[in-house]
Design a protein around this motif. Structure first.
Motif, PDB file in Angstrom:
ATOM      1  N   MET A  72       1.003  -1.327  -0.109  1.00 18.13           N
ATOM      2  CA  MET A  72      -0.058   0.022  -0.221  1.00 18.13           C
ATOM      3  C   MET A  72       0.831   1.143   0.035  1.00 18.13           C
ATOM      4  O   MET A  72       2.011   1.290   0.695  1.00 18.13           O
ATOM      5  CB  MET A  72      -1.044   0.064   1.248  1.00 18.13           C
ATOM      6  N   GLN A  73       0.742   2.160  -0.809  1.00 25.18           N
ATOM      7  CA  GLN A  73       1.538   3.392  -1.124  1.00 25.18           C
ATOM      8  C   GLN A  73       1.004   4.384   0.075  1.00 25.18           C
ATOM      9  O   GLN A  73      -0.240   4.749  -0.184  1.00 25.18           O
ATOM     10  CB  GLN A  73       1.589   4.020  -2.470  1.00 25.18           C
ATOM     11  N   VAL A  74       1.838   4.950   0.902  1.00 21.43           N
ATOM     12  CA  VAL A  74       1.535   6.221   1.401  1.00 21.43           C
ATOM     13  C   VAL A  74       2.460   7.148   1.699  1.00 21.43           C
ATOM     14  O   VAL A  74       3.655   7.015   1.171  1.00 21.43           O
ATOM     15  CB  VAL A  74       1.331   5.647   2.981  1.00 21.43           C
TER      16      VAL A  74
ATOM     17  N   GLY B 165       7.006  13.481   2.909  1.00 27.58           N
ATOM     18  CA  GLY B 165       6.378  13.961   1.538  1.00 27.58           C
ATOM     19  C   GLY B 165       6.841  12.876   0.668  1.00 27.58           C
ATOM     20  O   GLY B 165       6.298  12.757  -0.618  1.00 27.58           O
ATOM     21  N   GLU B 166       7.841  11.954   1.202  1.00 29.70           N
ATOM     22  CA  GLU B 166       8.101  10.954   0.243  1.00 29.70           C
ATOM     23  C   GLU B 166       7.056   9.583   0.485  1.00 29.70           C
ATOM     24  O   GLU B 166       6.422   9.509   1.288  1.00 29.70           O
ATOM     25  CB  GLU B 166       9.465  10.283   0.996  1.00 29.70           C
ATOM     26  N   THR B 167       6.764   9.024  -0.819  1.00 28.96           N
ATOM     27  CA  THR B 167       6.010   7.951  -0.755  1.00 28.96           C
ATOM     28  C   THR B 167       6.559   6.457  -0.598  1.00 28.96           C
ATOM     29  O   THR B 167       7.635   6.363  -1.104  1.00 28.96           O
ATOM     30  CB  THR B 167       5.206   7.946  -2.159  1.00 28.96           C
ATOM     31  N   VAL B 168       6.097   5.744   0.299  1.00 31.28           N
ATOM     32  CA  VAL B 168       6.646   4.478   0.490  1.00 31.28           C
ATOM     33  C   VAL B 168       5.612   3.426   0.365  1.00 31.28           C
ATOM     34  O   VAL B 168       4.428   3.663   0.701  1.00 31.28           O
ATOM     35  CB  VAL B 168       7.280   4.423   2.059  1.00 31.28           C
ATOM     36  N   ASP B 169       6.165   2.222   0.321  1.00 29.73           N
ATOM     37  CA  ASP B 169       4.968   1.141   0.180  1.00 29.73           C
ATOM     38  C   ASP B 169       5.063   0.337   1.569  1.00 29.73           C
ATOM     39  O   ASP B 169       6.168  -0.022   1.891  1.00 29.73           O
ATOM     40  CB  ASP B 169       5.304   0.073  -0.842  1.00 29.73           C
ATOM     41  N   VAL B 170       4.003   0.026   2.166  1.00 27.77           N
ATOM     42  CA  VAL B 170       3.981  -0.611   3.464  1.00 27.77           C
ATOM     43  C   VAL B 170       2.802  -1.492   3.497  1.00 27.77           C
ATOM     44  O   VAL B 170       1.970  -1.433   2.724  1.00 27.77           O
ATOM     45  CB  VAL B 170       3.922   0.382   4.534  1.00 27.77           C
ATOM     46  N   ASP B 171       2.768  -2.551   4.392  1.00 31.28           N
ATOM     47  CA  ASP B 171       1.813  -3.352   4.816  1.00 31.28           C
ATOM     48  C   ASP B 171       0.782  -2.650   5.815  1.00 31.28           C
ATOM     49  O   ASP B 171       1.087  -1.851   6.068  1.00 31.28           O
ATOM     50  CB  ASP B 171       2.380  -4.812   5.004  1.00 31.28           C
TER      51      ASP B 171
ATOM     52  N   ASN C  21      -3.062  12.279   5.107  1.00 30.97           N
ATOM     53  CA  ASN C  21      -4.245  11.592   4.932  1.00 30.97           C
ATOM     54  C   ASN C  21      -4.987  12.954   3.938  1.00 30.97           C
ATOM     55  O   ASN C  21      -5.486  13.686   4.455  1.00 30.97           O
ATOM     56  CB  ASN C  21      -5.467  11.653   6.019  1.00 30.97           C
ATOM     57  N   PRO C  22      -4.864  12.585   2.623  1.00 35.07           N
ATOM     58  CA  PRO C  22      -5.563  13.651   1.853  1.00 35.07           C
ATOM     59  C   PRO C  22      -6.916  13.789   1.857  1.00 35.07           C
ATOM     60  O   PRO C  22      -7.589  12.788   2.225  1.00 35.07           O
ATOM     61  CB  PRO C  22      -5.099  13.142   0.443  1.00 35.07           C
ATOM     62  N   ASP C  23      -7.232  14.964   1.921  1.00 34.39           N
ATOM     63  CA  ASP C  23      -8.729  15.438   1.955  1.00 34.39           C
ATOM     64  C   ASP C  23      -9.214  14.969   3.156  1.00 34.39           C
ATOM     65  O   ASP C  23     -10.585  14.557   3.163  1.00 34.39           O
ATOM     66  CB  ASP C  23      -9.530  14.802   0.820  1.00 34.39           C
ATOM     67  N   SER C  24      -8.820  14.648   4.398  1.00 39.76           N
ATOM     68  CA  SER C  24      -9.304  14.452   5.740  1.00 39.76           C
ATOM     69  C   SER C  24      -9.817  12.928   5.579  1.00 39.76           C
ATOM     70  O   SER C  24     -10.758  12.579   6.274  1.00 39.76           O
ATOM     71  CB  SER C  24     -10.385  15.410   6.045  1.00 39.76           C
ATOM     72  N   LYS C  25      -9.247  12.091   4.863  1.00 40.82           N
ATOM     73  CA  LYS C  25      -9.522  10.859   4.629  1.00 40.82           C
ATOM     74  C   LYS C  25      -8.782   9.893   5.528  1.00 40.82           C
ATOM     75  O   LYS C  25      -7.319   9.994   5.590  1.00 40.82           O
ATOM     76  CB  LYS C  25      -9.562  10.183   3.405  1.00 40.82           C
ATOM     77  N   THR C  26      -9.100   8.683   5.902  1.00 37.39           N
ATOM     78  CA  THR C  26      -8.450   7.862   7.016  1.00 37.39           C
ATOM     79  C   THR C  26      -8.561   6.493   5.956  1.00 37.39           C
ATOM     80  O   THR C  26      -9.433   6.128   5.709  1.00 37.39           O
ATOM     81  CB  THR C  26      -8.687   7.832   8.148  1.00 37.39           C
ATOM     82  N   THR C  27      -7.368   5.783   6.156  1.00 37.74           N
ATOM     83  CA  THR C  27      -7.221   4.509   5.634  1.00 37.74           C
ATOM     84  C   THR C  27      -7.215   3.485   6.770  1.00 37.74           C
ATOM     85  O   THR C  27      -6.662   3.346   7.501  1.00 37.74           O
ATOM     86  CB  THR C  27      -6.022   4.354   4.627  1.00 37.74           C
ATOM     87  N   SER C  28      -8.236   2.569   6.644  1.00 34.62           N
ATOM     88  CA  SER C  28      -8.335   1.496   7.451  1.00 34.62           C
ATOM     89  C   SER C  28      -7.607   0.281   7.066  1.00 34.62           C
ATOM     90  O   SER C  28      -7.036   0.064   5.939  1.00 34.62           O
ATOM     91  CB  SER C  28      -9.585   0.895   7.858  1.00 34.62           C
ATOM     92  N   ASP C  29      -7.236  -0.776   7.963  1.00 36.69           N
ATOM     93  CA  ASP C  29      -6.562  -2.113   7.482  1.00 36.69           C
ATOM     94  C   ASP C  29      -7.229  -2.691   6.604  1.00 36.69           C
ATOM     95  O   ASP C  29      -6.744  -3.507   5.806  1.00 36.69           O
ATOM     96  CB  ASP C  29      -6.591  -2.798   8.747  1.00 36.69           C
ATOM     97  N   ALA C  30      -8.748  -2.661   6.235  1.00 35.94           N
ATOM     98  CA  ALA C  30      -9.286  -3.405   5.466  1.00 35.94           C
ATOM     99  C   ALA C  30      -9.361  -2.702   4.026  1.00 35.94           C
ATOM    100  O   ALA C  30      -9.714  -3.234   3.002  1.00 35.94           O
ATOM    101  CB  ALA C  30     -10.960  -3.452   5.645  1.00 35.94           C
TER     102      ALA C  30
END
Length: 88
Positions: free
Chosen positions: A1-3, A20-26, A41-50
């Motif tokens: 997952m890119q963050v 500012g760097e983009t990394v790939d994480v699990d 978290n762009p646009d006030s969005k959060t990403t969950s584990d799912a």
């Protein structure tokens, strides 16, 4: 997952990554990073584990006493210093 990082982070290989760097994480690493506030978290969005995305709406800040406050309770409290009227 890119963050995208919002703080410095050292990856499992020992490489220091910059904000500012983009990394790939699990998903597990992402969850830990989110708890520490290390990812953007762009646009006030959060990403969950799912992998789902939710939008959070911040509550507006309340300023002032409100419409139902009696006039005698508006203004500085009894412990406030006196007004400085010497220059007027």
């Amino acid at each position: 997952m890119q963050v995208r990082l919002s703080a410095y982070w050292t990856d499992p290989d020992g490489t220091v990554r910059s904000p500012g760097e983009t990394v790939d994480v699990d998903a597990v690493t992402l969850a830990r990073m989110e708890e520490q506030g290390m990812v953007e978290n762009p646009d006030s969005k959060t990403t969950s584990d799912a992998g789902t995305t939710t939008t959070t709406t911040p509550k507006p800040q309340k300023i002032g006493p409100g419409p139902g406050t009696p006039p005698d309770q508006i203004g500085p409290g009894p412990g406030a210093p006196p007004a400085d009227d010497s220059g007027k």
